[in-house]
Structure formats: C-alpha cells, structure tokens
Scaffold this active site. Structure first.
Site, PDB file in Angstrom:
ATOM      1  N   GLY A  67      40.045  27.838  27.739  1.00 20.12           N
ATOM      2  CA  GLY A  67      40.629  28.126  29.066  1.00 20.12           C
ATOM      3  C   GLY A  67      39.726  27.574  29.860  1.00 20.12           C
ATOM      4  O   GLY A  67      39.362  28.323  31.103  1.00 20.12           O
ATOM      5  N   HIS A  68      38.821  26.622  30.011  1.00 21.97           N
ATOM      6  CA  HIS A  68      37.933  25.929  31.076  1.00 21.97           C
ATOM      7  C   HIS A  68      38.623  25.762  32.325  1.00 21.97           C
ATOM      8  O   HIS A  68      37.418  25.620  33.202  1.00 21.97           O
ATOM      9  CB  HIS A  68      37.238  24.833  30.268  1.00 21.97           C
ATOM     10  CG  HIS A  68      37.943  23.530  30.040  1.00 21.97           C
ATOM     11  ND1 HIS A  68      38.988  23.193  29.472  1.00 21.97           N
ATOM     12  CD2 HIS A  68      37.884  22.456  31.106  1.00 21.97           C
ATOM     13  CE1 HIS A  68      39.361  22.026  29.770  1.00 21.97           C
ATOM     14  NE2 HIS A  68      38.875  21.613  31.022  1.00 21.97           N
ATOM     15  N   VAL A  95      38.619  32.076  35.282  1.00 16.78           N
ATOM     16  CA  VAL A  95      37.187  32.790  34.452  1.00 16.78           C
ATOM     17  C   VAL A  95      36.596  31.588  33.704  1.00 16.78           C
ATOM     18  O   VAL A  95      35.423  31.450  33.619  1.00 16.78           O
ATOM     19  CB  VAL A  95      37.789  33.714  33.470  1.00 16.78           C
ATOM     20  CG1 VAL A  95      36.708  34.186  32.499  1.00 16.78           C
ATOM     21  CG2 VAL A  95      38.283  34.793  34.329  1.00 16.78           C
ATOM     22  N   GLY A  96      37.349  30.620  32.841  1.00 14.71           N
ATOM     23  CA  GLY A  96      36.787  29.676  31.875  1.00 14.71           C
ATOM     24  C   GLY A  96      35.981  28.615  32.799  1.00 14.71           C
ATOM     25  O   GLY A  96      34.807  28.060  32.483  1.00 14.71           O
ATOM     26  N   SER A 136      41.242  42.646  29.540  1.00 12.67           N
ATOM     27  CA  SER A 136      41.597  43.066  30.903  1.00 12.67           C
ATOM     28  C   SER A 136      41.558  44.578  30.754  1.00 12.67           C
ATOM     29  O   SER A 136      41.553  45.223  29.737  1.00 12.67           O
ATOM     30  CB  SER A 136      42.854  42.695  31.296  1.00 12.67           C
ATOM     31  OG  SER A 136      43.633  43.240  32.044  1.00 12.67           O
ATOM     32  N   SER A 137      41.390  45.027  32.167  1.00 18.26           N
ATOM     33  CA  SER A 137      41.448  46.555  32.394  1.00 18.26           C
ATOM     34  C   SER A 137      42.870  47.183  31.968  1.00 18.26           C
ATOM     35  O   SER A 137      42.947  48.641  31.834  1.00 18.26           O
ATOM     36  CB  SER A 137      41.077  46.740  33.808  1.00 18.26           C
ATOM     37  OG  SER A 137      41.840  46.248  34.631  1.00 18.26           O
ATOM     38  N   CYS A 138      43.829  46.354  31.799  1.00 15.31           N
ATOM     39  CA  CYS A 138      45.229  46.976  31.462  1.00 15.31           C
ATOM     40  C   CYS A 138      45.397  47.512  30.257  1.00 15.31           C
ATOM     41  O   CYS A 138      46.359  47.994  30.111  1.00 15.31           O
ATOM     42  CB  CYS A 138      46.400  45.827  31.883  1.00 15.31           C
ATOM     43  SG  CYS A 138      46.429  44.496  30.739  1.00 15.31           S
ATOM     44  N   TYR A 194      51.217  42.538  27.508  1.00 17.96           N
ATOM     45  CA  TYR A 194      49.956  41.576  27.662  1.00 17.96           C
ATOM     46  C   TYR A 194      48.796  42.484  27.230  1.00 17.96           C
ATOM     47  O   TYR A 194      48.073  42.154  26.422  1.00 17.96           O
ATOM     48  CB  TYR A 194      49.940  41.127  29.315  1.00 17.96           C
ATOM     49  CG  TYR A 194      48.503  40.611  29.407  1.00 17.96           C
ATOM     50  CD1 TYR A 194      48.322  39.093  29.032  1.00 17.96           C
ATOM     51  CD2 TYR A 194      47.627  41.250  30.199  1.00 17.96           C
ATOM     52  CE1 TYR A 194      46.966  38.578  29.472  1.00 17.96           C
ATOM     53  CE2 TYR A 194      46.134  40.710  30.455  1.00 17.96           C
ATOM     54  CZ  TYR A 194      45.957  39.543  30.219  1.00 17.96           C
ATOM     55  OH  TYR A 194      44.894  38.913  30.471  1.00 17.96           O
ATOM     56  N   LYS A 205      46.049  41.870  24.351  1.00 17.05           N
ATOM     57  CA  LYS A 205      44.568  42.135  24.441  1.00 17.05           C
ATOM     58  C   LYS A 205      43.850  43.349  23.473  1.00 17.05           C
ATOM     59  O   LYS A 205      42.766  43.121  22.978  1.00 17.05           O
ATOM     60  CB  LYS A 205      44.284  42.317  25.973  1.00 17.05           C
ATOM     61  CG  LYS A 205      44.541  41.246  26.735  1.00 17.05           C
ATOM     62  CD  LYS A 205      43.812  39.917  26.348  1.00 17.05           C
ATOM     63  CE  LYS A 205      43.807  38.694  27.276  1.00 17.05           C
ATOM     64  NZ  LYS A 205      42.994  37.629  26.826  1.00 17.05           N
ATOM     65  N   PRO A 249      36.972  42.842  31.776  1.00 16.14           N
ATOM     66  CA  PRO A 249      36.474  42.597  33.144  1.00 16.14           C
ATOM     67  C   PRO A 249      37.499  43.311  34.051  1.00 16.14           C
ATOM     68  O   PRO A 249      38.766  43.572  33.528  1.00 16.14           O
ATOM     69  CB  PRO A 249      36.791  41.189  33.483  1.00 16.14           C
ATOM     70  CG  PRO A 249      37.592  40.325  32.203  1.00 16.14           C
ATOM     71  CD  PRO A 249      37.539  41.365  31.261  1.00 16.14           C
ATOM     72  N   ASN A 265      39.554  43.655  37.849  1.00 12.57           N
ATOM     73  CA  ASN A 265      40.240  42.698  38.864  1.00 12.57           C
ATOM     74  C   ASN A 265      39.477  41.651  39.149  1.00 12.57           C
ATOM     75  O   ASN A 265      38.314  41.890  39.913  1.00 12.57           O
ATOM     76  CB  ASN A 265      40.834  43.491  40.040  1.00 12.57           C
ATOM     77  CG  ASN A 265      41.990  44.484  39.657  1.00 12.57           C
ATOM     78  OD1 ASN A 265      42.775  44.245  38.938  1.00 12.57           O
ATOM     79  ND2 ASN A 265      41.473  45.383  40.120  1.00 12.57           N
ATOM     80  N   HIS A 280      47.726  37.724  42.366  1.00 12.25           N
ATOM     81  CA  HIS A 280      47.356  39.079  42.397  1.00 12.25           C
ATOM     82  C   HIS A 280      46.832  39.583  43.815  1.00 12.25           C
ATOM     83  O   HIS A 280      46.926  38.722  44.956  1.00 12.25           O
ATOM     84  CB  HIS A 280      45.934  39.378  41.493  1.00 12.25           C
ATOM     85  CG  HIS A 280      46.295  38.927  40.169  1.00 12.25           C
ATOM     86  ND1 HIS A 280      45.852  38.019  39.377  1.00 12.25           N
ATOM     87  CD2 HIS A 280      46.916  40.012  39.158  1.00 12.25           C
ATOM     88  CE1 HIS A 280      46.337  38.152  38.074  1.00 12.25           C
ATOM     89  NE2 HIS A 280      46.791  39.475  37.955  1.00 12.25           N
ATOM     90  N   ARG A 316      48.438  35.358  52.981  1.00 12.62           N
ATOM     91  CA  ARG A 316      49.242  35.863  53.836  1.00 12.62           C
ATOM     92  C   ARG A 316      48.488  36.059  55.266  1.00 12.62           C
ATOM     93  O   ARG A 316      49.157  35.547  56.357  1.00 12.62           O
ATOM     94  CB  ARG A 316      49.789  37.088  53.467  1.00 12.62           C
ATOM     95  CG  ARG A 316      50.572  37.298  52.291  1.00 12.62           C
ATOM     96  CD  ARG A 316      51.107  38.306  51.586  1.00 12.62           C
ATOM     97  NE  ARG A 316      51.891  39.098  52.369  1.00 12.62           N
ATOM     98  CZ  ARG A 316      52.357  40.450  52.179  1.00 12.62           C
ATOM     99  NH1 ARG A 316      51.993  40.817  51.180  1.00 12.62           N
ATOM    100  NH2 ARG A 316      53.037  41.132  53.219  1.00 12.62           N
ATOM    101  N   TRP A 356      52.900  46.120  51.290  1.00 13.27           N
ATOM    102  CA  TRP A 356      53.639  46.915  50.500  1.00 13.27           C
ATOM    103  C   TRP A 356      52.611  48.071  50.385  1.00 13.27           C
ATOM    104  O   TRP A 356      51.601  47.946  50.166  1.00 13.27           O
ATOM    105  CB  TRP A 356      54.158  46.401  49.079  1.00 13.27           C
ATOM    106  CG  TRP A 356      55.251  45.545  48.984  1.00 13.27           C
ATOM    107  CD1 TRP A 356      55.559  45.009  50.192  1.00 13.27           C
ATOM    108  CD2 TRP A 356      56.014  45.302  47.881  1.00 13.27           C
ATOM    109  NE1 TRP A 356      56.945  44.124  49.895  1.00 13.27           N
ATOM    110  CE2 TRP A 356      56.905  44.569  48.333  1.00 13.27           C
ATOM    111  CE3 TRP A 356      56.071  45.766  46.633  1.00 13.27           C
ATOM    112  CZ2 TRP A 356      57.966  44.056  47.622  1.00 13.27           C
ATOM    113  CZ3 TRP A 356      57.124  45.302  45.974  1.00 13.27           C
ATOM    114  CH2 TRP A 356      58.120  44.538  46.082  1.00 13.27           C
TER     115      TRP A 356
END
Length: 313
Positions: A11-12, A16-17, A108-110, A137, A141, A164, A166, A180, A188, A203
């Site tokens: 994933g370079h 992140v990669g 991931s934190s999820c 997802y 993980k 990690p 976010n 994200h 925006r 939102w």
C-alpha cells in the site's frame, strides 16, 4: 532493521504507505520493495504467493486496505469485508511461509465497540457491538489482529498490530463523497473561498469530538514500533487529544482565510459523540506525536493546493 534489510511496504501509494516510504528513505534504507495494485493484486492468492517466494522480504509494513468513508463502507459492505480479508490473509500467511522477520499490521479505531467508554483502551476490543455502517471493515481488521496473534502463538511469528486514530496529511483523499471529515472540510472551505460564497454548511451540530493524527507522525510511530515493540495484541496510535467538529471547522476556516459564515445543519446526524484513543500504552513505550493539529492542517492544505486544485477548477 538494518539499512540494507529488504522491506516490503504493502500500500505504498496510499496516505499511510507513502508516509512510511518517506520515513524509511529519510532513514537511509536502501532496499525498499513496492508494487502498485496493477502490478500485484493483493487479493489474488497466487500472485501474492509468487511475489513473496520471489522477493523474500525481511520486514513487512501492511498498510494496504480497501478504505473509504461512511457511504462507501455502508454501500460496498461485501467488498470491504472480502477484499480486506483477502489482502491481509495473503500477506500474513505468505510472510510466515517465507520467513519474514517481523510484520506490522495496521488497523483502525473502528475496531472498538460503538458504545465503548472514552478514551478507547486496547482492552475494549470485542467487549460490545460494532458501529453498523463500517462493521464489515472493522471485522476484517479485527480478524487481522487475531491472525497476527494466532501466527505468533502457533508459529512464533513476530507480528504486531497497531491501531491509528483518524488520519490526515499528504496524499489524502479529497473526493466530495468518499473523503473523511478533515480533508472534506479543507476542500469545502477552499471552494467556498474561491467562489466568494457567503457561508459553508456543515452537517450536525458541530458538537461531536474527534482526534486527528498527521500521517507522517503515524509513519514515525510505525517505524518506532518496528524497531522497539514486540508484543501480542494491539497498540493504539494517536495524539490523545481531540477537538469538536465546530472548533475544527473554525480552525480550517482561519487557515484557509475564508471570510464567510459557518452554518450547522442540526437536522443532519452527528454520528458518535466522541472517538478518542487512549495512547498511554504507546507513551509508556517511549513515543509521542510531534506535529500539532494547526501545523498539520497547514501542511495538508499546501499539499491539497499543489496536487488537487487544478483538478477541481
């Protein structure tokens, strides 16, 4: 890791990669292996088997994954589960078959339960139900964490897992639907400034709090863990500090120098009230982030201006 160790970054080209790649180059590593997704489909068992047998890497940073925002996660639920399981299964198993010295798996934190206490401690894993929208997802993980531990238990593999918070930074995704919150706000506010808009609508109420880590800080942490950490289970990577979406929006507005108003559409959902990582374990191991949020957003905005503005004109 020696300077001539053969290091594979899966994933370079992602945020992140690519940050890990830059870190290794700064540290003068000379034998970094990379493959684009066109050259190597990590979901394909035979391709990954052949790649590892040919290259025989010493160290592996597993930063490859199918990722996206809430809409993508909730829409492509089967793909997010299948693709991510295939990627990590193929890489972790072939790392074992080919004698990889050490592997770092990034999650991931999820992975944490939707209603877990704050801040999120490593031991909260599997103590409650997951957030529905990104459950496939998250399950992939979690399977990756458990696979690293299982290969450690059965085969003695030194495979570690890091989660990690976010992330944002260079090479971020600024897609209008799939990005994200932080990169979405950068885009925006920039577009509103260019169009001399009177206001930007966000939102929710602006009250939820989120934690943000610059991707190059994550790369520093990954390098530190690869050199100094050999434990089972998982370790959180973050700043240990969070900010409300309202204050984040005000900060980005200031950095971009947008002169209009911010309107919060409280008829839209806020999402989880808070998602803060407990990073006391990482701090106790001797690592702490160095790039503060305002400085990081300035760096990310310059990267956005350099790489994306002409595409969005």
């Amino acid at each position: 890791m020696d300077k001539n160790s053969k290091i594979y970054i899966a994933g370079h080209r992602g945020m992140v990669g690519s940050a890990i790649h830059r870190k290794l180059e700064r540290e003068a590593f000379t034998n970094i292996i990379t493959r684009t997704s066109a050259e190597l489909d990590l979901r394909d068992q035979q391709q990954v088997t052949d790649f590892f047998a040919q290259e025989k890497p010493d160290y592996v940073f597993l930063a490859a994954a199918k990722v996206g925002g809430i809409i993508a996660n909730n829409t492509y639920r089967a793909e997010f589960l299948y693709d991510n399981l295939q990627i990590q299964n193929n890489i972790i198993h072939n790392s074992y078959l080919n004698g990889v010295t050490k592997l770092l798996f990034l999650g991931s934190s999820c992975i944490y339960p939707k209603m877990a206490p704050q801040p999120l401690k490593e031991e909260y894993l599997l103590t409650g139900e997951l957030e529905h929208t990104n459950e496939p997802y998250a399950i992939a993980k979690i399977a990756g964490i458990k696979m690293c531990d299982a290969y450690r238990d059965q085969y003695g593999c030194n495979y570690i897992s890091a989660m990690p918070t976010n992330l944002y930074g260079y090479n971020d995704n600024y897609h209008p639907q799939n990005s994200h919150v932080l990169p979405a706000l950068i885009r925006r506010f920039h577009e509103a400034k260019e169009q001399n808009a009177a206001s930007v609508t966000i939102w929710g109420t602006g009250s939820p709090k989120r934690e943000f880590l610059f991707a190059d800080d994550l790369a520093e942490a990954c390098y530190y863990l690869m050199e100094n950490y050999d434990e089972p289970g998982l370790v959180n990577i973050g700043t240990g500090e969070d900010i409300s979406i309202k204050d984040l929006a005000l900060l980005i507005k200031k950095i971009i120098r947008f002169e209009g108003e911010i309107d919060f559409d409280s008829s839209k959902p806020d999402g989880t009230p808070r998602k803060l990582m407990d990073v006391s374990k990482l701090h106790s191991k001797g690592w702490k982030h160095t790039i503060e949020l305002e400085d990081g957003i300035k760096l990310a905005y310059q990267d956005f201006l350099t790489k994306h503005v002409t595409n969005y004109a």
